[in-house]
Design a protein around this motif. Sequence first.
Motif, PDB file in Angstrom:
ATOM      1  N   GLY A  60      37.436  38.708  36.810  1.00 46.24           N
ATOM      2  CA  GLY A  60      36.682  39.961  36.836  1.00 46.24           C
ATOM      3  C   GLY A  60      35.440  39.889  35.976  1.00 46.24           C
ATOM      4  O   GLY A  60      34.374  40.395  36.348  1.00 46.24           O
ATOM      5  N   LEU A  61      35.570  39.244  34.819  1.00 42.17           N
ATOM      6  CA  LEU A  61      34.437  39.108  33.901  1.00 42.17           C
ATOM      7  C   LEU A  61      33.339  38.235  34.514  1.00 42.17           C
ATOM      8  O   LEU A  61      32.150  38.590  34.489  1.00 42.17           O
ATOM      9  N   LEU A  62      33.752  37.088  35.083  1.00 42.52           N
ATOM     10  CA  LEU A  62      32.765  36.194  35.708  1.00 42.52           C
ATOM     11  C   LEU A  62      32.099  36.852  36.910  1.00 42.52           C
ATOM     12  O   LEU A  62      30.907  36.637  37.164  1.00 42.52           O
ATOM     13  N   ARG A  63      32.871  37.660  37.649  1.00 40.88           N
ATOM     14  CA  ARG A  63      32.280  38.384  38.788  1.00 40.88           C
ATOM     15  C   ARG A  63      31.200  39.355  38.310  1.00 40.88           C
ATOM     16  O   ARG A  63      30.121  39.480  38.909  1.00 40.88           O
ATOM     17  N   ASP A  64      31.472  40.075  37.201  1.00 43.00           N
ATOM     18  CA  ASP A  64      30.476  41.004  36.676  1.00 43.00           C
ATOM     19  C   ASP A  64      29.246  40.251  36.154  1.00 43.00           C
ATOM     20  O   ASP A  64      28.117  40.734  36.268  1.00 43.00           O
TER      21      ASP A  64
END
Length: 419
Positions: free
Chosen positions: A381-385
């Motif tokens: 989720g962090l890398l997607r953001d």
Amino acid sequence: MGIAGKRRQWFYGWVVVAVTFLTLIVSAGIRSIPSIFMLPFEKEFGWGRADVSSVVSINILLYGLMGPFSAALMEKFGTRRVMLTSLISIGASLALTPMMTALWQFDILWGILVGLSTGCLANVLGVTIANRWFVQHKGVVVGILTASAATGQLLFLPLLAKITVDIGWRYAIYTAIAVIAVLIPIVAIWMRNHPYEVGAAAYGSDQVVAPTPFKGNIFLTPLRTLRDASRHGAFWLLAGTFFFCGFSTNGLIGTHLIPACGDYGIPEVTAAGLLALMGIFDLIGTTMSGWLTDRFDGRWLLFWYYGLRGISLIFLPQALGLGYTELLVFAVFYGLDWIATVPPTVRIASDIFGKEKAGMVFGWIVVAHQLGASFAAFQAGLLRDWLGSYTVPFTMAGFLCLIAAIMAVRIRRPQALIK
């Protein structure tokens, strides 16, 4: 001879397997709900992918950490009582969810309460049932009960996604509460703790044996088991491969495939259908894995499972960009391998550490699985953001699976290491 014949014609253990299968289906289906709610929560509450992923990460972590202690609780209080308590706790958490207005409330209800409750209804429950009720066909039973997690997705995700899109996420929660309300009396009436309660021997045995009373502390005994198991390299290799297993399954695909499809304009219901399709093929693949585990070296089965899964994950970013046909190919290929790793891992752990310790040792191996899943859920989720796509986390998981394949064949041949 007559008694043996009757026992073979009607073995109550299959009823126990059926009730356990239903319970694990519901537990898995409920645990998969946040992946459907990620986009609606983003719209209604303004929570980003990383926010919701952090709750899923806590849920996955506590789900795993509860495993070895739930094995001790089942030894102390019996499987039926633990199952009922967990289902009631899940039902209460679901009932409070529609009232939440802040992220910290979602953390408590789903990160902590649902995480701990479903942790008692995890793979450790299936391993406990298989070890208590079966001598023959144990691998197949573990495979069937393990596959229930994917079957839960198969039954729940498309239905709940449809309800969420059509009339709102709160009605999906109400549907889950209704299912829990039906399941609780089924467990109360038909679940049994041990073959001895129905005057039966374990399947494949002619000797009716009373259960051994649990001795020790329900909190300290799992920790002592971890201390003993951790002295052996086989434990760390099993735990390491299972870390990568969790990283590449429920933490990544189970949590982020639906929002990843949304990035490419694929509707939520269609994406949920892909997960459901994986569930169908995982039911086939994991059950077959149990059959294979009863016949072949589990280390080489793990080598092929992790290797093939790694290839499929490296292919996934291309499949998302190409279209539905390629995604269907991925869903079938990946689905066959989703959690097929569990039966050979259970078999190796049982052979090395012994039947009596197998539940708790496997519980600690599952902790490693959920640590990997928890890390993957949050970092993806962090890398997607940060990066705007899931290409990096999907590809990274694929290469980690290839490392796990190499680790699997380095496990020593099973022999009794812990008495």
